[in-house]
Design an enzyme around this catalytic site. Structure first.
Site, PDB file in Angstrom:
ATOM      1  N   ASP A 304       0.835  -1.339  -0.024  1.00 11.07           N
ATOM      2  CA  ASP A 304      -0.060   0.056   0.028  1.00 11.07           C
ATOM      3  C   ASP A 304       0.838   1.177   0.066  1.00 11.07           C
ATOM      4  O   ASP A 304       2.087   1.313   0.638  1.00 11.07           O
ATOM      5  CB  ASP A 304      -0.881   0.003   1.175  1.00 11.07           C
ATOM      6  CG  ASP A 304      -1.932   1.314   1.212  1.00 11.07           C
ATOM      7  OD1 ASP A 304      -2.156   1.473   0.223  1.00 11.07           O
ATOM      8  OD2 ASP A 304      -2.179   1.477   2.437  1.00 11.07           O
ATOM      9  N   HIS A 305       0.248   2.312  -0.549  1.00 12.66           N
ATOM     10  CA  HIS A 305       1.227   3.486  -0.571  1.00 12.66           C
ATOM     11  C   HIS A 305       0.653   4.363   0.924  1.00 12.66           C
ATOM     12  O   HIS A 305      -0.631   4.304   1.276  1.00 12.66           O
ATOM     13  CB  HIS A 305       0.481   4.578  -1.634  1.00 12.66           C
ATOM     14  CG  HIS A 305       1.118   4.248  -2.823  1.00 12.66           C
ATOM     15  ND1 HIS A 305       0.638   4.107  -4.190  1.00 12.66           N
ATOM     16  CD2 HIS A 305       2.517   3.805  -3.234  1.00 12.66           C
ATOM     17  CE1 HIS A 305       1.606   3.966  -5.029  1.00 12.66           C
ATOM     18  NE2 HIS A 305       2.410   3.501  -4.588  1.00 12.66           N
ATOM     19  N   TYR A 479      -4.827   4.632   0.312  1.00 11.00           N
ATOM     20  CA  TYR A 479      -5.846   3.814  -0.189  1.00 11.00           C
ATOM     21  C   TYR A 479      -5.488   3.237  -1.496  1.00 11.00           C
ATOM     22  O   TYR A 479      -6.357   3.188  -2.483  1.00 11.00           O
ATOM     23  CB  TYR A 479      -7.022   4.738  -0.424  1.00 11.00           C
ATOM     24  CG  TYR A 479      -7.298   5.797   0.349  1.00 11.00           C
ATOM     25  CD1 TYR A 479      -7.481   5.678   1.866  1.00 11.00           C
ATOM     26  CD2 TYR A 479      -7.271   7.347   0.235  1.00 11.00           C
ATOM     27  CE1 TYR A 479      -7.325   6.551   2.719  1.00 11.00           C
ATOM     28  CE2 TYR A 479      -7.229   8.184   1.191  1.00 11.00           C
ATOM     29  CZ  TYR A 479      -7.527   8.000   2.365  1.00 11.00           C
ATOM     30  OH  TYR A 479      -7.583   8.928   3.381  1.00 11.00           O
ATOM     31  N   HIS A 480      -4.407   2.396  -1.630  1.00  5.62           N
ATOM     32  CA  HIS A 480      -3.831   1.974  -2.754  1.00  5.62           C
ATOM     33  C   HIS A 480      -3.298   0.456  -2.732  1.00  5.62           C
ATOM     34  O   HIS A 480      -2.212   0.014  -2.843  1.00  5.62           O
ATOM     35  CB  HIS A 480      -2.870   2.656  -3.589  1.00  5.62           C
ATOM     36  CG  HIS A 480      -3.039   4.022  -3.842  1.00  5.62           C
ATOM     37  ND1 HIS A 480      -2.209   5.110  -4.007  1.00  5.62           N
ATOM     38  CD2 HIS A 480      -4.455   4.547  -4.161  1.00  5.62           C
ATOM     39  CE1 HIS A 480      -2.873   6.152  -4.318  1.00  5.62           C
ATOM     40  NE2 HIS A 480      -4.148   6.117  -4.519  1.00  5.62           N
ATOM     41  N   PRO A 481      -4.173  -0.527  -1.958  1.00  5.54           N
ATOM     42  CA  PRO A 481      -3.737  -1.644  -1.586  1.00  5.54           C
ATOM     43  C   PRO A 481      -3.561  -2.734  -2.709  1.00  5.54           C
ATOM     44  O   PRO A 481      -4.547  -2.531  -3.677  1.00  5.54           O
ATOM     45  CB  PRO A 481      -4.774  -2.263  -0.745  1.00  5.54           C
ATOM     46  CG  PRO A 481      -6.056  -1.479  -0.896  1.00  5.54           C
ATOM     47  CD  PRO A 481      -5.616  -0.286  -1.201  1.00  5.54           C
TER      48      PRO A 481
END
Length: 555
Positions: A304-305, A479-481
Site C-alpha cells: 500500500d502507499h 488507499y492503494h492496496p
C-alpha cells in the site's frame, strides 16, 4: 463452513457463461466488454447497493462517503508496529462502481518503467508498450487523442474545473525548488509538478458504474445482482463451476459454463479465495475449510502507499475551510455546482501535485505529492476552523510487505489486514527525505503570500529522527492496496500472465490484487486498464475454445 469440491447445484440454479464477483473498478469493465457482443451471458454480483447515493456523483462527495457504512466496507488494519501500534482505517467501496464510486477521482497511470519492470519479472505482455493500448482504449480524454491518450472510450478523463491561486502557487513553488512544471503526468514522463486530471465529466464523477456498467445494463444477456455477498466459489474437482452468494437471508447459487472472474479487490479477492479453499493450507484448516488448492501466495505480498501530511495556516480566507465555515459561501458553492457544475464541489482528492526523486541516484521519482486547498486532522473528519491547506508525501515504491488473512469462515467477517508500513530502511528514509523537500516547497517564495505558519508537524520538528517520529505518529494510507493475488511465475504467484489462477481451471482474478508490485501513482486507472486487457484475453480464449480441433491428415 466448509468449501467442498463435491458441491452440488440445485435445479433452480441459474447458469451463465461468466460470473463476475465484484462490480468495482474492474468488474464493471468486464461486465460491459464481455456482454457487448450478445454472445455471452454474464452475471455480475455486487455485495453493496446501487450507486444511488447523490454524494457518489458529486466529486467532493468522497468526503461524505468516507465513513458511510452503506457504501464502504470501512476496514481497518491490525495494530501497525511501524506506526506506533496504531490501527489504520482502510475505506473500500461497497457499491456499484466499488472504490471508483467513493475514491478521490485522480487519473494517474504510474511510470512507464513500472510496467516494464512487470515484464522483466517474467510477466510477458505487461510492459508499457503492451498496456498503453488498453489505457487509450478506456479513455475519453478531454484534451483529445495523441500518442499517449485515447478519445471516445467509456472513461471520461478531464481537467480540473475550479482553478485556485493556492494550487497554482504550489506548482510555482515546486519550480522554485527545481521541480519542472509538467502539464501531463500520464504523458512522455511523470516527473514534475502540475495539475491532476480526474475521472469526471462536466463536474460529475465518472465511476466505472457510470462509464461502463450503465450503458450495458439494458442488455438482455447481462444480469446485475446487488446486495449479493459472495459466500464462496464452488468447485468441481479443480474447476471453478459456480458461486454461492447471499441476498438478504437467502443463499443462492449460480453456475458458470466458462469462467468465474473474481474482481473483489486487494482485500476481498484473497478473502473469497481463502473462504473457498484456495490459499495457505494451514490457515484454511485452522478455520475448518477444506483445501481445494494449497496456494500460500493468496493474501501474501500486500502493499500500500502511505501518506504523511503537512498542514499550513493560510494568510488569506480562500481555502475550502473558509467556505465550509460560512453559510453564505456554502450556499454559493451549491448554486455554482447546481447551475454550472463548477466551483468547490468539483474538488478531487488532490488539485495539484508533484513527482520527484529524493536522491539523484534514483532513475525515476520515488515521491508523489498531493496538494489540497483545505486541511483536516483526518480525512473524512471536520475541516479545521482556521484557514488552512495541506500537502502529503507518498512514497511510490515501498519495500514493506504485509498479508491479508481471513479471521473467520464467515464471509461477512472482516479479514485480518497487516500492511507493515515503514518496515524497511528504504521506506523510512524516503518518507523523511520527501518531507524535507515538501517543506522547502511549502515555504518557497511563491507560497509566501499565503502562509502564516506551518501547523503540522511544525517548524520545531527538524531532525531526521523527529521527522520519522512524525511519520509514525501521523502516517496513514493513501488507499492503494495491491498485490495480494500477485501475477508471476514463482511459487508465491497466484495468477499467470492471462490472470488464470495457477493450478485451477475456469477461475481468474482481475483487479488490483494481481499487480506484481505497486505502480508509482494512484491505482484506479491501472485497475481499469487491467480489466480492459483481461476482457480481451477472455474473449480470445473463448473464441479459441469454440474453434474445431484440426483434423488429422491421412497417411
Amino acid at each position: 463452513m466448509n468449501s467442498r469440491s463435491s458441491d452440488t447445484f440445485h435445479s433452480d440454479d441459474s447458469t451463465f457463461d461468466y460470473i463476475i464477483v465484484g462490480a468495482g473498478s474492474a468488474g464493471c469493465v468486464l461486465a460491459n466488454r464481455l456482454s457487448a457482443s450478445g454472445k455471452h451471458s454474464v452475471l455480475l454480483l455486487e455485495a453493496g447497493p446501487k450507486d444511488s447515493n447523490i454524494w457518489i456523483h458529486v466529486p467532493l462527495g468522497y468526503g461524505k462517503l468516507f465513513k458511510d457504512t452503506s457504501v464502504n466496507w470501512m476496514y481497518q488494519t491490525e495494530p501497525e508496529p511501524g506506526l506506533d501500534g496504531r490501527v489504520v482505517f482502510q475505506p473500500r467501496g461497497k457499491v456499484l462502481g466499488g472504490s471508483s464510486s467513493i475514491n478521490g477521482l485522480l487519473y494517474v497511470r504510474g511510470q512507464h518503467e513500472d510496467y516494464d519492470r512487470w515484464r522483466q519479472r517474467g510477466n510477458v505482455g505487461w510492459g508499457f508498450d503492451d498496456v498503453l493500448p488498453y489505457f487509450k482504449k478506456a479513455e475519453d480524454q478531454q484534451r483529445g487523442a495523441d500518442e499517449f491518450h485515447g478519445a471516445g472510450g467509456p472513461l471520461a478523463v478531464s481537467d480540473w474545473r475550479h482553478p485556485d491561486p493556492l494550487s497554482q502557487a504550489f506548482v510555482d513553488a515546486a519550480a522554485e525548488n527545481g521541480i519542472p512544471t509538467n502539464p501531463d503526468f500520464n504523458g512522455a514522463t511523470q516527473e514534475g509538478a502540475g495539475f491532476f486530471q480526474t475521472t469526471t465529466r462536466r463536474g460529475r464523477r465518472a465511476s466505472t458504474a457510470v462509464a461502463y456498467l450503465r450503458p450495458a445494463q439494458q442488455r438482455g444477456n447481462l444480469r446485475v445482482e446487488t446486495s449479493a455477498l459472495a459466500q464462496r466459489i464452488l468447485f468441481e474437482g479443480r474447476r471453478a463451476a459456480g458461486v454461492s452468494y447471499k441476498q438478504g437471508d437467502t443463499v443462492r447459487t449460480a453456475r458458470a459454463r466458462k469462467e468465474v472472474l473474481v474482481c473483489s479487490g486487494a482485500y476481498n479477492s484473497p478473502q473469497l479465495l481463502q473462504l473457498s479453499g484456495v490459499g495457505p493450507a494451514d490457515l484454511l484448516r485452522q478455520h475448518g475449510i477444506d483445501v481445494v488448492l494449497d496456494a500460500p501466495g493468496v493474501g501474501h505480498d500486500l502493499q500500500d502507499h502511505m501518506q504523511v501530511r503537512m498542514v499550513m495556516r493560510c494568510a488569506q480566507p480562500i481555502t475550502l475551510n473558509d467556505i465550509v465555515a460560512s453559510p453564505a459561501r456554502k450556499l454559493w458553492a451549491g448554486v455554482q455546482y447546481a447551475t454550472l457544475r463548477k466551483g468547490p464541489l468539483t474538488i478531487a482528492a488532490g488539485t495539484a501535485g508533484a513527482f520527484f526523486k529524493t536522491s539523484p541516484r534514483l532513475a525515476t521519482p520515488d515521491i508523489q505529492i498531493h496538494f489540497l486547498p483545505f486541511s483536516t486532522d483526518k480525512m473524512g473528519e471536520k475541516l479545521h476552523a482556521f484557514s488552512g491547506f495541506s500537502a502529503s508525501v507518498c512514497q511510490l515504491r515501498p519495500e514493506s510487505r504485509g498479508t491479508l488473512r481471513i479471521k473467520s469462515a464467515d464471509p461477512a467477517a472482516p479479514p485480518e489486514i497487516r500492511i507493515n508500513y515503514l518496515a524497511t530502511e528504504t521506506d523510512r528514509t524516503a518518507n523523511v527525505e520527501g518531507l524535507k523537500i515538501l517543506r522547502r516547497i511549502l515555504h518557497a517564495p511563491a507560497l509566501k503570500p499565503f502562509v502564516i505558519e506551518e501547523v503540522d508537524p511544525g517548524t520545531a520538528i527538524v531532525s531526521d529522527e523527529d521527522l520519522l517520529a512524525h511519520c509514525r505518529r501521523r502516517g496513514s494510507t493513501i488507499y492503494h492496496p495491491t498485490s495480494t493475488c500477485r501475477m508471476g511465475n514463482d511459487p508465491l504467484a497466484v495468477v499467470d500472465q492471462r490472470l488464470n489462477v495457477r493450478g485451477l481451471d475456469g477461475l481468474r482474478v482481475i483487479d488490483g490484487s494481481i499487480m506484481p508490485d505497486l505502480v508509482s501513482g494512484n491505482t484506479n486507472a491501472v485497475i481499469i486498464m487491467i480489466a480492459e486487457k483481461a476482457s480481451q484475453m477472455i474473449l480470445e480464449d473463448a473464441a479459441q475454445a469454440r474453434q474445431p480441433a484440426p483434423s488429422m491428415a491421412r497417411a
